[in-house]
Design an enzyme around this catalytic site. Structure first.
Site, short mmCIF file in Angstrom:
data_model
loop_
_atom_site.label_atom_id
_atom_site.label_comp_id
_atom_site.label_asym_id
_atom_site.label_seq_id
_atom_site.Cartn_x
_atom_site.Cartn_y
_atom_site.Cartn_z
N LYS A 77 35.32 49.50 32.14
CA LYS A 77 35.51 48.33 31.26
C LYS A 77 34.14 47.78 30.88
O LYS A 77 33.19 47.83 31.66
CB LYS A 77 36.32 47.28 32.02
CG LYS A 77 36.69 46.03 31.25
CD LYS A 77 37.53 45.12 32.15
CE LYS A 77 37.94 43.86 31.42
NZ LYS A 77 38.75 42.97 32.29
N SER A 152 43.04 41.35 30.47
CA SER A 152 41.93 41.59 29.58
C SER A 152 41.48 43.06 29.53
O SER A 152 40.73 43.44 28.63
CB SER A 152 40.75 40.71 29.97
OG SER A 152 40.38 40.97 31.29
N SER A 176 44.42 40.92 35.07
CA SER A 176 43.86 41.72 33.98
C SER A 176 43.85 43.22 34.17
O SER A 176 43.44 43.94 33.26
CB SER A 176 42.44 41.25 33.68
OG SER A 176 42.48 39.95 33.13
#
Lengths: 477, 507, 96
Positions: A77, A152, A176
């Protein structure tokens, strides 16, 4: 041949020579190329990954000892620092920032021969539940491109979902990793707080954040966790507890579990009727298998999300103060302004709307006159929740629940009302508030064709049990 | 008041006339109306190797931005980790100041924006100090006084912003960012600039003494901020206080306070109100000027830093530190007075730092001429050390050798001035035999009466008119004769004996 | 509680953010919304409960006073918005 059903299967094929790392990276690069519209990647390290693959193939040929994740293609990420590579937290604020050090998790991956193929798109500074808040475009759910992948860590989820890598790392502060895993139909694991070093994870909320793992199987997640978990000289909050051989400890030997679920969770009016129905059926199935599944009272369900938002925005408002355009990051082009205006211009130009909202709320709850009523209050509620979690796990092996009240929504459906989106976290924030490990398992399919998962939570540092139970549950379906 | 002024102006004479004197008394009377209340905050940089929360060096004088790491730079994803020695040093100072040591500790974030504050917050213990209470004893004109402390806490230093290096830009050096500091805060119990002077001197001596800080104010290892207010004598509430920063010498602390108090008194006497503000000190003219009004005061939003685990101090950890404390200056000063019969003045100076005190104690093992030792150490040797910027710890002159030197001077074999001007320099270079040097340089004093008589006669023969003047009553001329004899004898004549013989001869 | 424009200004200043007139209306509403949402915690009885200050089981975590982890000046300055080979720079504060 691709996709391999597991890392194990892949590594077997590597050793038997059916496939090489270069073949594998080539394949994934192609997949990434074919799925650019999903916008799961901000940057692909194509040449580097091929180079690394080539070196690993050579290593294998020479009969050298191989790392636990040898040849495994991983994506990270865009909040995880990788020395010499850009990391932007999907924000204009640090769009052109190049990290000068490795996150400890990255170091560990590389030490075990993993290949990092690129950085995944996400909500800006990990703030969001849909990956719509990225400064570099939304991420799309591969199963239905008109729907969000969740957030997220949306990009990391889609990368695994659409076969663009084997395993990916995300970050989980309030769900997330689990929520996008739920929306995308894959496994999403959040370890106990302190299990994995946060050094190199761009901080959102320091006492909530953990690096999490997306994978196709619980086995793959367990192996990856084994590699990235453990002590670290650079993180004062990491646990000193030894890391069990998670990958080797997946069999529970026909154990019958004692499981709890929150009565209020299934009664919550926001919960989709079909999700509720399928989960209740699954509970019946579990009972039929000889497991105990009991509803328990959780009178604080309505308070978990407000507590979460007070505390995380408070910590975030402070963590994001370092983004001032002085040593790195965006500095405004405006001239002839004083220092205060320089800061205001740079930060307002660099941060997106949701980030600014959360900074403002965080500043509010910490400010003089409101601190006790909001921040201290939330810390007290967190204490109550923590005590409650201890009580529950004294009696039960695990807590199960839906991961999210609904399946992946369509773009724009929730983005105008931030607090409506916040409530999507109602089932996931509890694990971050009290620091326990949790996973979303892709067990279900909605009549609307979208997947959804079951969330399983165990006690602090009980990942072994979590993995074992997960394996049992996955095999039931 | 106006009457006096008119009178003086009309007189056109600014002598110490009775009128001017009464004006001065009038002014003193005004000052006497007020009580000065001062609280001092000292920031002392701890003498560790590395920073408080990461492993960058804190050595002074490095090229800009060469003692930095991603952690110092506040790069995204970085985390702090506490330097154990810094914590130990803070406790050490707390014990030396008789503070209560907090067993359960954590750090908090003090949030504000400034270019030399990389994270946008300072990690501090402002809200939960590791040492609470305590006191530092100082000597005042009226005896000893305990300056009460409020606390000592640990925090990290900021970097340096330099506004004068570039026309367009402020230049920032982060070498200093993250250096461990202890902040020592007194209660508002200091009531004069003299007391403030004594306190800062003593605090500085103490941190150097126990080895936690080098006390170098020019380099910024020790900095002082003063919180000053005035109130009418007898009032129980505190007046509006003003903070004065940038006091980088003990002298400046005193001067700043003097100026501030005067400034405040004038405002109040003229019917104005004192504004709460932050001021800076201008050393070029010993004045203070405003840099910030209270309106700009920050809301620091302190909260427990979630990146740093709480720490609990055990009894044994604290005991080990307590055991490592040397005998403290005040104790030693008492001891020097009692055991060695020294004056408080000498004792205090011999205890300026541990090196000096240790040296004295060493010499005292070989010589009982304690006063002489003090004189030598605080006189000619100190002078040499000042010139060469050295101290007693690096002195090549061994304590035993100094004892020998003192012995031969006390025995009259050489006189003090010959010993200090001629023999001492050799000894300071590492030559360890005063007697041998004296012999080699032909410096041994002659006490032989015949020899002395010879020189006396030679000298007096050369100045008959002076002799006559002496005999007529100008007894002061004996110094001249002694001086001449000194010259003739190349310093070897024992001046004491010469004087006695002269007085006899010239009766 | 009511979110006033004054409060928004104060928070914006503390956060070093600025809002145009339109943006200010939006953020004021957002804050009102968010604060209204989190105010729900007032319903919970927390009398006598110790606030939870730290998460996780770590305590007494220290490092040795040793040199470690420094980077070259070049690396440190590599990301600086105003390039220089010695210092970080900000445009000078205008003296009022």
């Amino acid at each position: 041949m691709f996709p391999f059903s597991s890392i194990q299967a892949y590594q077997n094929s590597l050793s038997s020579g059916i496939v090489t790392c270069v073949d594998t990276v080539t394949h994934y690069l192609q997949q990434i190329g074919n799925n650019q519209q999903l916008n799961a990647f901000i940057e692909v390290f194509a040449d580097e990954a091929l180079e690394a693959a080539s070196l690993l193939d050579e290593k294998r040929k020479q009969g050298k000892p191989l790392g636990k994740l040898h040849g495994v293609v991983v994506a990270i990420k865009d909040v995880i620092c990788y020395n010499g590579h850009k990391v932007s937290a999907a924000s204009k604020m640090i769009e052109n920032f190049t990290s000068i050090y490795h996150a400890t998790a990255v170091e560990k991956l590389l030490a075990e021969d993993a290949i990092i193929i690129g950085r995944n798109n996400c909500d800006e500074f990990a703030m969001g539940s849909s990956s719509e808040n990225s400064a570099f475009g939304v991420v799309k759910n591969a199963l239905d491109e008109s729907r969000v992948p969740g957030g997220s860590s949306g990009g990391s989820a889609v990368a695994v979902q659409a076969g663009m890598c084997m395993v990916s790392l995300g970050s989980d502060t309030g769900g997330s990793v689990r929520q996008p895993a739920d929306f995308c139909g894959i496994v999403g694991l959040k370890p106990s707080y302190g299990r994995v070093s946060r050094y190199g994870l761009i901080a959102y909320a320091s006492s909530f954040d953990q690096i999490g793992i997306f994978a196709n199987t619980i086995e793959d997640a367990a192996l990856t966790l084994e590699v990235i978990a453990g002590v670290d000289d650079y993180d004062s909050t990491v646990s000193q507890k030894e890391v069990p051989s998670y990958a080797a400890l997946l069999d529970s030997d026909n154990k019958k579990y004692k499981l709890a679920y929150f009565k209020e969770a299934l009664e919550n009016e926001a919960l989709d009727a079909e999700i509720k129905q399928q989960i209740l059926s699954f509970i019946a199935l579990l009972k039929a298998q000889g497991h105990t599944v009991e509803p328990i009272n959780f009178e604080w369900l309505d308070y978990v999300v407000p507590t979460y938002y007070i505390l995380t925005t408070a910590e975030a408002s402070s963590n994001l103060s370092r983004f001032d355009g002085v040593r790195f990051g965006h500095q405004t082009a405006q001239k002839n302004i004083d220092l205060t205006e320089l800061y205001k211009a740079s930060r307002s130009e660099g941060f997106g709307k949701e980030v600014q909202r959360r900074i403002m709320l965080g500043t509010f709850v910490l400010s003089s006159g409101y601190y006790d009523a909001y921040f201290t209050k939330a810390q007290q509620v967190r204490q109550l929740l923590y005590q409650r979690s201890k009580e529950i796990f004294a009696d039960y092996d695990a807590i199960i629940s839906p991961t999210v009240p609904a399946t992946a929504w369509k773009f724009g459906e929730k983005s105008d009302n931030p607090t409506a989106m916040y409530l999507a976290d109602i089932y996931t924030v509890f694990a971050n508030l009290v620091g326990i490990p949790a996973v979303s398992l892709p067990l279900f399919k909605h009549s609307n064709s979208m997947p959804f998962g079951l969330q399983v939570m165990c006690s602090h540092f009980e990942e072994v049990h979590l993995h074992q139970l997960s394996k049992v549950l996955m095999h039931l379906k | 008041m106006a009457f006096f002024i008119a009178f003086i102006y009309s007189n056109n004479k600014f002598t110490t006339s009775p009128l001017l004197l009464s004006l001065q008394i009038e002014m003193t009377n005004i000052s006497d109306k007020y009580e000065t209340v001062i609280g001092l905050e000292i920031h002392a940089q701890l003498q560790t190797q590395t920073k408080l929360f990461c492993g960058d060096s804190i050595a002074f004088g490095a090229a800009p931005n060469t003692h930095v790491s991603p952690i110092t730079l506040g790069h995204p994803g970085t985390l702090p980790k506490t330097n154990k020695v810094a914590v130990a040093y803070a406790i050490k100072m707390g014990l030396a100041c008789n503070c209560k040591i907090e067993r359960d500790n954590y750090f908090a974030r003090k949030n504000y924006f400034y270019p030399d504050l990389p994270k946008g917050y300072q990690i501090s213990q402002h809200t939960t100090p590791i040492c609470v209470g305590g006191y530092v004893t100082i000597n005042t004109s009226t005896g000893q006084k305990n300056i009460e402390l409020n606390r000592i806490h640990i925090e990290e230093d900021a970097g340096k912003s330099m506004h004068d290096l570039d026309e367009q830009f402020t230049c920032i050096d982060l070498n200093r960012a993250g250096t461990p500091l202890i902040e020592i805060v007194t209660e508002p119990c200091i009531h004069s600039s003299d007391e403030a002077f004594e306190y800062v001197s003593e605090a500085r001596r103490l941190v150097q003494w126990i080895g936690v800080c080098d006390g170098n104010m020019e380099e910024g290892s020790l900095r002082c901020d003063a919180n000053i207010s005035i109130r009418l004598k007898g009032a129980t509430t505190l007046g509006t206080r003003v903070e004065v920063k940038n006091l980088n010498s003990i002298r400046n602390v005193k001067k700043a306070i003097e100026f501030e108090v005067q400034r405040m008194i004038e405002i109040v006497e003229n019917g104005g109100t004192i504004i709460q503000q932050t001021r800076s000190f201008d050393a070029s003219n010993d004045t203070t000027f405003s840099i910030r009004d209270k309106e700009d005061a920050n809301d620091y939003r302190y909260f427990a830093d979630p990146d740093l685990a709480p720490f609990h101090l055990t009894e044994s950890f604290i005991e080990d530190i307590r055991k490592s404390l040397p005998a403290l200056p005040l104790q030693l000063i008492q001891q020097f007075q009692q055991s060695f019969g020294l004056t408080i003045y000498d004792a205090n100076n011999l205890c300026a730092d541990t090196a000096t005190a240790e040296y004295f104690l060493e010499v005292s093992r070989y010589s009982t001429h304690y006063k002489a030792i003090a004189n030598w150490m605080l006189g000619p040797i100190k002078q040499q050390l000042n010139e060469t910027a050295k101290d007693f710890s690096t002195l090549l002159l061994l304590p035993q050798t100094l004892a020998e030197l003192i012995a031969i001077v006390e025995a009259g074999k050489v006189n003090f001035s010959v010993a200090s001007y001629k023999i001492l320099p050799e000894l300071l270079n590492g030559n360890n035999s005063p007697l041998a040097i004296a012999e080699a340089m032909n410096l041994l004093q002659v006490s032989d009466t015949k020899e002395l008589e010879r020189w006396i006669d030679e000298a007096l023969e050369g100045m008959p008119d002076k002799v006559a003047e002496y005999k007529r009553g100008k007894k002061g001329l004996i110094g001249l004769f002694v001086g001449e004899i000194k010259k003739i004898s190349k310093g070897k004549a024992d001046p004491k004996m010469v004087t006695t013989l002269l007085q006899e001869k010239l009766k | 509680m009511e979110v006033t424009e004054q409060l928004v200004d104060k928070l914006a200043h503390l956060s070093r953010l600025r809002f145009s007139a339109d943006e200010k209306i939006a953020i004021k509403n957002d804050l009102q919304n968010m604060i209204g949402f989190v105010q729900k915690l007032n319903e919970v009885d927390t009398t006598g409960v110790q606030p939870l200050l730290h998460m996780g089981d770590a305590n007494n975590v220290f490092r040795a006073d040793e040199l470690k982890g420094s980077v070259t000046r070049e690396a440190a300055l590599a990301n600086a918005p105003i390039p220089d080979n010695q210092f970080f720079k900000v445009p000078k504060v205008i003296k009022k």
